[in-house]
Design a protein around this motif. Sequence first.
Motif, PDB file in Angstrom:
ATOM      1  N   LEU A 121      63.631   4.099   3.837  1.00 52.50           N
ATOM      2  CA  LEU A 121      65.020   3.709   4.095  1.00 52.50           C
ATOM      3  C   LEU A 121      65.139   3.028   5.457  1.00 52.50           C
ATOM      4  N   ALA A 122      64.455   3.569   6.468  1.00 49.17           N
ATOM      5  CA  ALA A 122      64.506   2.983   7.812  1.00 49.17           C
ATOM      6  C   ALA A 122      63.961   1.560   7.804  1.00 49.17           C
ATOM      7  N   LEU A 123      62.848   1.332   7.098  1.00 52.90           N
ATOM      8  CA  LEU A 123      62.248   0.001   7.051  1.00 52.90           C
ATOM      9  C   LEU A 123      63.150  -0.995   6.336  1.00 52.90           C
ATOM     10  N   LEU A 124      63.837  -0.539   5.276  1.00 52.07           N
ATOM     11  CA  LEU A 124      64.748  -1.437   4.570  1.00 52.07           C
ATOM     12  C   LEU A 124      65.903  -1.858   5.474  1.00 52.07           C
ATOM     13  N   TYR A 125      66.509  -0.875   6.168  1.00 53.17           N
ATOM     14  CA  TYR A 125      67.642  -1.214   7.033  1.00 53.17           C
ATOM     15  C   TYR A 125      67.188  -2.018   8.253  1.00 53.17           C
ATOM     16  N   LYS A 126      65.962  -1.808   8.704  1.00 48.57           N
ATOM     17  CA  LYS A 126      65.408  -2.670   9.767  1.00 48.57           C
ATOM     18  C   LYS A 126      65.281  -4.096   9.269  1.00 48.57           C
ATOM     19  N   GLN A 127      64.853  -4.251   8.026  1.00 46.88           N
ATOM     20  CA  GLN A 127      64.666  -5.580   7.455  1.00 46.88           C
ATOM     21  C   GLN A 127      65.988  -6.335   7.313  1.00 46.88           C
ATOM     22  N   ILE A 128      67.089  -5.621   6.987  1.00 45.05           N
ATOM     23  CA  ILE A 128      68.380  -6.308   6.816  1.00 45.05           C
ATOM     24  C   ILE A 128      69.200  -6.282   8.100  1.00 45.05           C
ATOM     25  N   ASN A 129      68.514  -6.006   9.222  1.00 44.04           N
ATOM     26  CA  ASN A 129      69.113  -6.118  10.558  1.00 44.04           C
ATOM     27  C   ASN A 129      70.289  -5.160  10.749  1.00 44.04           C
ATOM     28  N   HIS A 184      68.777   5.847  12.582  1.00 46.24           N
ATOM     29  CA  HIS A 184      69.207   7.134  12.018  1.00 46.24           C
ATOM     30  C   HIS A 184      68.130   7.722  11.110  1.00 46.24           C
ATOM     31  N   PHE A 185      67.593   6.895  10.192  1.00 52.56           N
ATOM     32  CA  PHE A 185      66.599   7.416   9.241  1.00 52.56           C
ATOM     33  C   PHE A 185      65.252   7.661   9.927  1.00 52.56           C
ATOM     34  N   ALA A 186      64.905   6.839  10.918  1.00 53.31           N
ATOM     35  CA  ALA A 186      63.660   7.092  11.661  1.00 53.31           C
ATOM     36  C   ALA A 186      63.730   8.437  12.374  1.00 53.31           C
ATOM     37  N   GLU A 187      64.882   8.731  12.986  1.00 53.68           N
ATOM     38  CA  GLU A 187      65.038  10.018  13.678  1.00 53.68           C
ATOM     39  C   GLU A 187      65.079  11.182  12.689  1.00 53.68           C
ATOM     40  N   ARG A 188      65.635  10.937  11.486  1.00 54.87           N
ATOM     41  CA  ARG A 188      65.596  11.995  10.453  1.00 54.87           C
ATOM     42  C   ARG A 188      64.144  12.337  10.111  1.00 54.87           C
ATOM     43  N   ALA A 189      63.311  11.311   9.984  1.00 50.19           N
ATOM     44  CA  ALA A 189      61.892  11.549   9.667  1.00 50.19           C
ATOM     45  C   ALA A 189      61.208  12.306  10.801  1.00 50.19           C
ATOM     46  N   LEU A 190      61.469  11.896  12.041  1.00 50.93           N
ATOM     47  CA  LEU A 190      60.819  12.527  13.195  1.00 50.93           C
ATOM     48  C   LEU A 190      61.292  13.956  13.423  1.00 50.93           C
ATOM     49  N   SER A 191      62.453  14.311  12.875  1.00 55.10           N
ATOM     50  CA  SER A 191      62.977  15.672  13.058  1.00 55.10           C
ATOM     51  C   SER A 191      62.295  16.696  12.150  1.00 55.10           C
ATOM     52  N   VAL A 233      59.571   2.144  14.197  1.00 56.80           N
ATOM     53  CA  VAL A 233      60.928   1.727  13.814  1.00 56.80           C
ATOM     54  C   VAL A 233      61.936   2.147  14.884  1.00 56.80           C
ATOM     55  N   LYS A 234      61.756   3.344  15.420  1.00 53.03           N
ATOM     56  CA  LYS A 234      62.671   3.818  16.465  1.00 53.03           C
ATOM     57  C   LYS A 234      62.615   2.907  17.692  1.00 53.03           C
ATOM     58  N   LEU A 235      61.398   2.525  18.116  1.00 52.83           N
ATOM     59  CA  LEU A 235      61.259   1.629  19.269  1.00 52.83           C
ATOM     60  C   LEU A 235      61.972   0.302  19.032  1.00 52.83           C
ATOM     61  N   VAL A 236      61.736  -0.290  17.859  1.00 50.94           N
ATOM     62  CA  VAL A 236      62.340  -1.592  17.544  1.00 50.94           C
ATOM     63  C   VAL A 236      63.860  -1.486  17.511  1.00 50.94           C
ATOM     64  N   SER A 237      64.371  -0.419  16.882  1.00 48.18           N
ATOM     65  CA  SER A 237      65.813  -0.261  16.736  1.00 48.18           C
ATOM     66  C   SER A 237      66.481  -0.070  18.092  1.00 48.18           C
ATOM     67  N   VAL A 238      65.912   0.789  18.931  1.00 51.17           N
ATOM     68  CA  VAL A 238      66.498   1.024  20.261  1.00 51.17           C
ATOM     69  C   VAL A 238      66.416  -0.243  21.100  1.00 51.17           C
ATOM     70  N   GLY A 266      77.679   1.000   9.342  1.00 48.26           N
ATOM     71  CA  GLY A 266      77.083   2.324   9.390  1.00 48.26           C
ATOM     72  C   GLY A 266      77.914   3.468   8.863  1.00 48.26           C
ATOM     73  N   ARG A 267      79.212   3.233   8.452  1.00 48.79           N
ATOM     74  CA  ARG A 267      80.079   4.279   7.919  1.00 48.79           C
ATOM     75  C   ARG A 267      80.435   5.324   8.989  1.00 48.79           C
ATOM     76  N   ASN A 268      81.367   6.207   8.629  1.00 51.29           N
ATOM     77  CA  ASN A 268      81.863   7.257   9.529  1.00 51.29           C
ATOM     78  C   ASN A 268      82.347   6.652  10.846  1.00 51.29           C
ATOM     79  N   ARG A 269      83.195   5.637  10.738  1.00 52.23           N
ATOM     80  CA  ARG A 269      83.753   4.991  11.919  1.00 52.23           C
ATOM     81  C   ARG A 269      85.056   4.288  11.549  1.00 52.23           C
ATOM     82  N   VAL A 270      85.794   3.823  12.559  1.00 51.70           N
ATOM     83  CA  VAL A 270      87.099   3.187  12.363  1.00 51.70           C
ATOM     84  C   VAL A 270      87.056   1.793  12.982  1.00 51.70           C
ATOM     85  N   TYR A 271      87.497   0.802  12.226  1.00 53.04           N
ATOM     86  CA  TYR A 271      87.646  -0.556  12.748  1.00 53.04           C
ATOM     87  C   TYR A 271      89.099  -1.007  12.554  1.00 53.04           C
TER      88      TYR A 271
END
Length: 567
Positions: free
Chosen positions: A134-142, A149-156, A171-176, A554-559
């Motif tokens: 999931l992390a790689l897919l969302y990384k791919q679609i920017n 979020h998913f990278a940290e779920r895996a690392l937890s 993935v975490k390094l690239v995302s941050v 990312g959901r769970n937010r207000v715009y």
Amino acid sequence: MLAIWTHFAFGQSNYGFELADIDQGRLSNPEQSRNRLSAIPINALSAEEREYYQYLNAYFLTFDGDLDAVIAEYSALLEVSQSPDIRIRTFSSLINLLGAKKQWQEGFYRVEELLALLQNHPDSTYRPAAYIALALLYKQINQPETALHFAERALSIDNIDLFHKCLAMEVKLVSVLNLDIEQLSLSDFTDADAVCNAANLDYELINIALWKIKWLKQQARYQEALNVLQLTLYQAEQFRQDSQLIEIYNQFATLHVALKQYEEAQQYAEMALSLDNIDSFVGAKITMFDVLRQLAEVKQDFEQAYYYLNEKLSLEKTMFETKLANEMAIQKAWFEVDAKQNQIELLDKQNDLLKTESQLTTEQLENSLLALSLVSLLLATLLFWSYRSRKVQAKLRYYAHTDGLTRIYNRGFFTDSAENLLSQAQKNNSPVSLILLDLDHFKNINDSFGHQVGDWALTQVASTISRCVGQHGIVGRLGGEEFGIALTVTDSGVGMRIAEECRKAIDNIDTSQSGYNFKLTVSAGVGCSSHAGYKLDNLYAAADLALYQSKHYGRNRVYEYSANMSS
């Protein structure tokens, strides 16, 4: 770990242990493992072992290069597989392949299915692989926030193996790095390097070094970046991946330009452009033409500089058009997935409505027969039925404007009330805010825990929204898991504040009361008449566009709607 899992899945079967051993060696020696798999007689396998065999066979088909055939194999396996672990692994592999083929719509469907499966089997051994897919897919679609979020779920996960830990850390390094460079330090790269080195993952080691170089460049630490790059070049030449060599030459050229070492910069730019498949890496080619343009300007060869500039601009135009087409395809896929889910939920609600209408018809028929049988009763009896009729009419009036499940206004009455509110506010020149709230991943709740739990969740969300709004506005259920709030405000900030209060309150709902533990969140969009006017359709469109932004980022937010969203 595989041996333990196989023991429980297949008992004392020799083939079960053989399959697990093949699985264990598929990364280190794929050719030998594939030959061992082909030697196993399929007819001798149990149903569970056959699923395991099919998964491994599909994995080895990847090396033949026909990704469409592999996708078909994984999809066929999902149609028959009963094992949660095999299904999780198959979904994870399939999502990666669909991303590689840019089959976004099918990929997003599979993401929803995988999330539901993980929610239903939270103790699966294969959660790290699933979260990384999931992390790689969302990384791919920017979408770096979701990828992180998913990278940290895996690392937890405590028992994550070195292979998946290395991928998650990359993935975490690239995302941050894409989100906030200031959150990174050298120790982050050192830690990731140590893990990937222990896992013997040369490709990821080089990638981490390249990200470290980019991080150093962004801080203008050019000489440090050059030192790291020189070490990385030696490793990349041993491993020999053209994509990484091109990027290394690219970095060498730009670093030498920054250090005003122009001859070296020219050398590496020409080395990159001389590689056979450089045309496949448009971004790197753009950088090289820009380097050559700068070098030509230093030599005051302006005719050559003009040539490189034109080449660069032409490639940038092509790259922009490709990127735009890809982003439009991703957005279209998201819309189609959401539309299909909404259609399924609408059909469910229509079935419920037909059942309710049938019940009402039966009740009316029974009342009519009863009335005929009592026609000769005394006036007191007639008065009694008159009284009961008034109660039924009052009840029908209540149901006419109330949602049967959540006990808040239904869509029709909410719309009428909102239009009246807008009309009165326009006369008083008072602004009105419309808030749309949509429950995140509601389909997963229904699929994982059943519609009874889903109904409980909708009721809790409705009562939470009503408490937050109080007497200040109108609250309604607009359909499925979507809710609306209309209220007169002093300025648009009031609408944002109430929407955020609702979001936080829903995020804190204790779902254990339903008998299950899961997370309830909503995405919200706010539109204000000061931007969209007093016509309900325009105000709804503005709030809906803002809601889409909340879902997209990312959901769970207000715009809140703003004019630049339309553009």
